[in-house]
Design a protein around this motif. Structure first.
Motif, short mmCIF file in Angstrom:
data_model
loop_
_atom_site.label_atom_id
_atom_site.label_comp_id
_atom_site.label_asym_id
_atom_site.label_seq_id
_atom_site.Cartn_x
_atom_site.Cartn_y
_atom_site.Cartn_z
N LEU B 10 9.46 8.76 9.54
CA LEU B 10 8.65 9.29 10.17
C LEU B 10 7.12 8.30 9.71
O LEU B 10 7.40 7.46 8.75
N PRO B 11 6.53 8.14 10.15
CA PRO B 11 5.83 7.10 10.40
C PRO B 11 5.00 7.47 8.81
O PRO B 11 3.84 8.32 9.35
N ILE B 12 4.36 6.35 8.32
CA ILE B 12 3.59 6.46 7.11
C ILE B 12 2.94 5.11 7.25
O ILE B 12 2.83 3.45 7.08
N THR B 13 1.35 5.10 6.63
CA THR B 13 0.13 4.17 5.98
C THR B 13 0.10 4.66 5.39
O THR B 13 0.33 6.34 4.00
N ASN B 28 5.60 -0.55 6.05
CA ASN B 28 4.93 -1.82 7.49
C ASN B 28 3.95 -1.22 7.72
O ASN B 28 2.67 -1.89 7.77
N ARG B 29 2.96 -0.28 7.57
CA ARG B 29 1.61 0.29 7.76
C ARG B 29 1.20 -0.25 6.65
O ARG B 29 1.33 1.02 5.53
N GLU B 59 -9.93 6.42 8.54
CA GLU B 59 -9.56 6.11 9.62
C GLU B 59 -9.21 5.36 10.19
O GLU B 59 -7.99 4.99 11.06
N ALA B 61 -6.46 4.21 8.11
CA ALA B 61 -5.28 4.94 8.27
C ALA B 61 -4.71 5.85 9.51
O ALA B 61 -3.32 5.98 9.10
N VAL B 62 -5.44 6.55 9.53
CA VAL B 62 -4.96 7.81 10.84
C VAL B 62 -4.35 6.20 12.55
O VAL B 62 -3.46 6.83 12.66
N ASP B 63 -5.94 5.67 12.37
CA ASP B 63 -5.17 4.56 13.78
C ASP B 63 -3.95 4.09 13.11
O ASP B 63 -3.25 3.51 14.81
N LEU B 65 -1.05 4.86 12.03
CA LEU B 65 -0.28 5.65 12.17
C LEU B 65 -0.25 5.96 14.01
O LEU B 65 1.10 6.11 14.26
N GLN B 66 -0.67 5.76 14.74
CA GLN B 66 -0.95 5.49 16.59
C GLN B 66 -0.64 4.14 16.93
O GLN B 66 -0.57 4.21 17.87
N THR B 67 -0.35 3.94 16.49
CA THR B 67 -0.96 2.19 16.58
C THR B 67 0.71 1.37 16.44
O THR B 67 1.42 0.80 15.25
N PRO B 68 1.22 0.82 17.21
CA PRO B 68 3.03 0.30 17.21
C PRO B 68 2.78 -1.02 16.79
O PRO B 68 1.96 -2.19 17.53
N ILE B 69 4.25 -1.30 15.97
CA ILE B 69 3.87 -2.29 16.08
C ILE B 69 5.16 -3.40 15.18
O ILE B 69 6.48 -2.04 15.63
#
Lengths: 352, 79
Positions: B10-13, B28-29, B59, B61-63, B65-69
């Motif tokens: 699961l991606p997590i910020t 990572n995020r 916002e 933090a939400v973004d 989750l949608q950002t490839p890193i």
């Protein structure tokens, strides 16, 4: 007699508890608190001044805090810098590491601190400064301070220093060639040591390599979400936000439990229905408005604006202070399994 | 904890004040918060300013989750 300066946080510096964690740096012209333990042991070095700074001030305004500390130390004569011990206190470990590194760089004196192996400060700073292996809580203060005092005394006396493991500090990743007899050990030829090691390895007994390779446990980066509006996210926190009666009796420190609590139909977390039980920070603001720790109000606003899709009906919570990495990892795995069962595809975690 | 959640795929910020610690323990995020005792609050600010700060950082933090890193990333926030 060499001189040392000791760094303490607001608590051990006898300023106050969490309510004084924003305390700005001050230099006392006397030994404070545990400096007495140090001065009772060391023969060649004495703590004469004590630098004190609040943990939150150091954490939230690091550059400013370091600059103020360095300014206070300017013109002072000292040969060794001591900080802590910080035990397993995350913010204190961070503070001791930051200040030791800065003082060592600027004043070119050895800096010594002490932390428990679970303290994230160890990983952050062990390559740059001497970090002694300390206890996990303040009851270890005497022996942790004694270990630093003995080592500082040794440096002050000019006696030769032994490898990290023998002195008791975390290895800094520095390699020296040494002769076993200089370490007071029986000399053994390298080829004999290698064969001995191989035999131990074949037998399955533990053997110790002479060239350890440090490793960092990184997790593969999970792929980004394509469109957050089309999936379900969940909120997790280690800030100790719970319903007011803490129904699962999550511990206020060194937590071993986590809870999940319904936020279905709620626009925000209201007080006093929700509060924090976290013993590692001043709860005043979080108890007044739990959204400053678990920002449900902002999440709902983004949902209403159509920028977010579904949010799980539960938030997941525990307390992250004094919590061992082992327990945190187990709770993380349990929460992850639950989230997957509930169809959650992304997570926002707030930490204090 | 964040690491184990991410390990499950699961991606997590992680929103926290001590971003260096988050990096060291392998998040990572990462999105910086305002302080330790009130990560997304500020008693010195007006309620409007405090709300704007909280919403902005959530916002981000939400973004995130949608950002490839490709490496551990601390996402920038407005002051």
């Amino acid at each position: 007699m060499k001189k040392a300066i000791l760094y303490l946080n607001q608590f051990f510096g006898q300023i106050g508890g969490e309510d004084k964690a924003d305390f700005e740096p001050t230099l006392e012209d006397k030994p404070v608190g545990s400096a007495g333990i140090f001065n009772g042991i060391a023969k060649n070095v004495k703590i004469e001044q004590t630098l004190i700074c609040g943990d939150n001030f150091m954490a939230s305004h690091t550059d400013e805090a370091i600059a103020q500390c360095l300014k206070l130390l300017e013109g002072r004569k000292f040969d060794i810098f001591i900080a802590g011990p910080a035990f397993n206190a995350g913010r204190y470990g961070n503070a001791c590491g930051q200040i030791c590194k800065a003082v060592q760089e600027k004043f070119k004196v050895p800096a010594i601190t002490s932390m428990n192996e679970e303290n994230p400060g160890v990983e952050m700073f062990k390559r740059e400064i001497y970090i002694f292996q300390g206890g996990n809580r303040a009851t270890a203060i005497k022996q942790d301070m004694a270990a630093m005092a003995a080592f500082a005394d040794k440096i002050a006396s000019g006696a030769p220093l032994l490898p990290a493991a023998m002195e008791g500090y975390f290895p800094r990743g520095i390699r020296h060639e040494v002769f076993l007899e200089d370490l007071g050990m029986e000399p053994v030829m390298a080829c004999d040591r290698a064969v001995e090691m191989l035999l131990l390895k074949l037998k399955g007994d533990g053997y110790l390599t002479e060239l350890p390779i440090p490793k960092q446990d990184l997790v593969p980066i999970a792929p980004a979400v394509q469109d957050i509006r089309k999936i379900k996210i969940a909120l997790v926190t280690s800030g100790g936000i719970v319903p007011k009666d803490n129904p699962d009796r999550i511990e206020s420190a060194s937590a071993t439990k986590w809870g999940k609590y319904s936020i279905a139909g709620l626009d925000k977390l209201t007080a006093p229905e929700f509060k924090t039980i976290h013993a590692g920070y001043d709860p005043e603001q979080a108890d007044k408005n739990p959204n400053v720790v678990e920002p449900l109000d902002a999440i709902r606003a983004l949902q209403k604006e159509g920028r977010l899709g579904e949010v799980d009906d539960y938030f997941y919570t525990t307390v992250g202070t004094g919590t061992t990495q082992g327990e945190a990892a187990r709770m993380g795995r349990e929460i992850a399994a639950e989230l997957k069962d509930r169809g959650v595809e992304a997570v926002i975690l707030t930490a204090t | 904890m964040a690491k184990e959640i991410e390990r499950s795929g699961l991606p997590i910020t992680i929103m926290c004040n001590l971003t260096n610690i988050a990096k060291t323990v392998g998040s990572n995020r990462i999105v910086p918060t305002f302080s330790v005792p009130y990560p997304l609050g500020n008693p010195q600010a007006s309620p409007e300013e405090e709300w704007a700060m909280r919403k902005h950082r959530v916002e981000v933090a939400v973004d995130a989750l949608q950002t490839p890193i490709t490496e551990q990333t601390v996402f920038a926030v407005k002051k």
